[in-house]
Design a protein around this motif. Sequence first.
Motif, PDB file in Angstrom:
ATOM      1  N   VAL A  44      -8.639   0.450  -3.467  1.00 17.99           N
ATOM      2  CA  VAL A  44      -8.137  -0.922  -3.572  1.00 17.99           C
ATOM      3  C   VAL A  44      -8.337  -1.468  -4.988  1.00 17.99           C
ATOM      4  O   VAL A  44      -9.248  -1.067  -5.714  1.00 17.99           O
ATOM      5  N   ASN A  79      -3.794   4.250   0.625  1.00 19.34           N
ATOM      6  CA  ASN A  79      -4.467   4.837   1.784  1.00 19.34           C
ATOM      7  C   ASN A  79      -4.356   6.351   1.691  1.00 19.34           C
ATOM      8  O   ASN A  79      -3.250   6.887   1.574  1.00 19.34           O
ATOM      9  N   SER A 126       0.725   5.234   0.996  1.00 18.75           N
ATOM     10  CA  SER A 126      -0.077   6.053   1.910  1.00 18.75           C
ATOM     11  C   SER A 126       0.260   7.535   1.781  1.00 18.75           C
ATOM     12  O   SER A 126       1.439   7.909   1.720  1.00 18.75           O
ATOM     13  N   GLN A 181      -9.671   4.258   1.508  1.00 19.40           N
ATOM     14  CA  GLN A 181      -8.856   3.186   0.942  1.00 19.40           C
ATOM     15  C   GLN A 181      -9.255   2.978  -0.522  1.00 19.40           C
ATOM     16  O   GLN A 181     -10.429   2.718  -0.826  1.00 19.40           O
ATOM     17  N   THR A 225       0.822  -1.207   0.000  1.00 25.42           N
ATOM     18  CA  THR A 225       0.000   0.000   0.000  1.00 25.42           C
ATOM     19  C   THR A 225       0.856   1.257   0.000  1.00 25.42           C
ATOM     20  O   THR A 225       1.877   1.324   0.686  1.00 25.42           O
ATOM     21  N   ASN A 280      -3.064  -0.446  -4.465  1.00 22.13           N
ATOM     22  CA  ASN A 280      -3.773  -0.134  -3.221  1.00 22.13           C
ATOM     23  C   ASN A 280      -3.186   1.133  -2.584  1.00 22.13           C
ATOM     24  O   ASN A 280      -1.966   1.273  -2.484  1.00 22.13           O
TER      25      ASN A 280
END
Length: 347
Positions: free
Chosen positions: A310, A294, A250, A308, A248, A292
């Motif tokens: 995804v 955040n 972020s 989120q 992920t 993905n």
Amino acid sequence: IIHIPPHPTISMSRRVAVEKVVARVFGHPSHANGGNPVTIFLPQSPLLQNTHEALAKECSWESVMVEPLATSESKVNQKMAFFMPSGLEVSFCAHAAMGGAVAAAAMQSEDNRASLSFAPNLLPEEVHTVGISPSGSEACLEMKHVEFENSPVSHSPSLQRLLRGHLGISGAMLGKNHPALPPTFCNASVVRPKTMVHVNDIDDLRNKVQVPRVNNSTGRNTFESACGSIDDSTGIYLYSHLQDDETTSSWECRQFPRASGYPEDPATGIAAAALAASMVQTYSGGGIPPSNFNFYQGMSMDRPSLIQVVDLLLQKKEGTALVSLGLKGKVEIDERSTIEVEQEEAA
């Protein structure tokens, strides 16, 4: 009882019971009171457009009207109409759709609560599905093969003036527009265009950015005009990098909408989706780009939120960029009540 004034000359009065749900979507997993507020109206029978608008104007944030579709031939049996606090209907609102789906599914039998499909009122040809956790506390909006657009701001001095004059952002705080760096000074859209601006230092994003003064008509009109000069942008989406791990990427973000009735948005699903797609489109790192993301938002306004994104997949079909992804987040129901709406209809 809420009375809606008559629209036609000859009319008759009718009362409609409406389930009213107040919720927050995209709440932070470890902070209370986070997420983006939305008011959901679920009438027992369809309401008139002027009734929709009157109900929306009573809300401080976005609202959504969830009504059954008239036809029984389609597998989609719900439509959603999305409204700003001004009463303006907009084509789509991600967090309102997620909240609306959770509220509507809770009124169905247990066998039908795992997902809900709907058509937006202003985009009736589109069908979206929201997956819902067994507890109803989490939802994932599936966006499939949505047209994605991304283009550089045509007149960067206009954006620089807006950033400096309305948000207190100096040139030294800004990221550079370079292929090896995150996308910036561009308008990206999966529904409505948002202007992406990369801020180098996350402390600057949190502490030095000023909230635009839109608490009076002069301030609102000036900021709205400034956004309009940036290729008709519907808001400024600022972001800084937090961290990446194996699965992920972020980021922390802030969104200042062009004309929503409030100065800052605690969570903006369509902006996060557009930013994630922009990052994948311009990815120049080694290996496969991330799928993905955040996006933390609302941290500076005491409404901490987590959006989120995804399973993002970006494709091209006949020269058009299409994006598929899921928008995932917490859904918290704060209040449920039943109101009666009295509306005047043609006799």
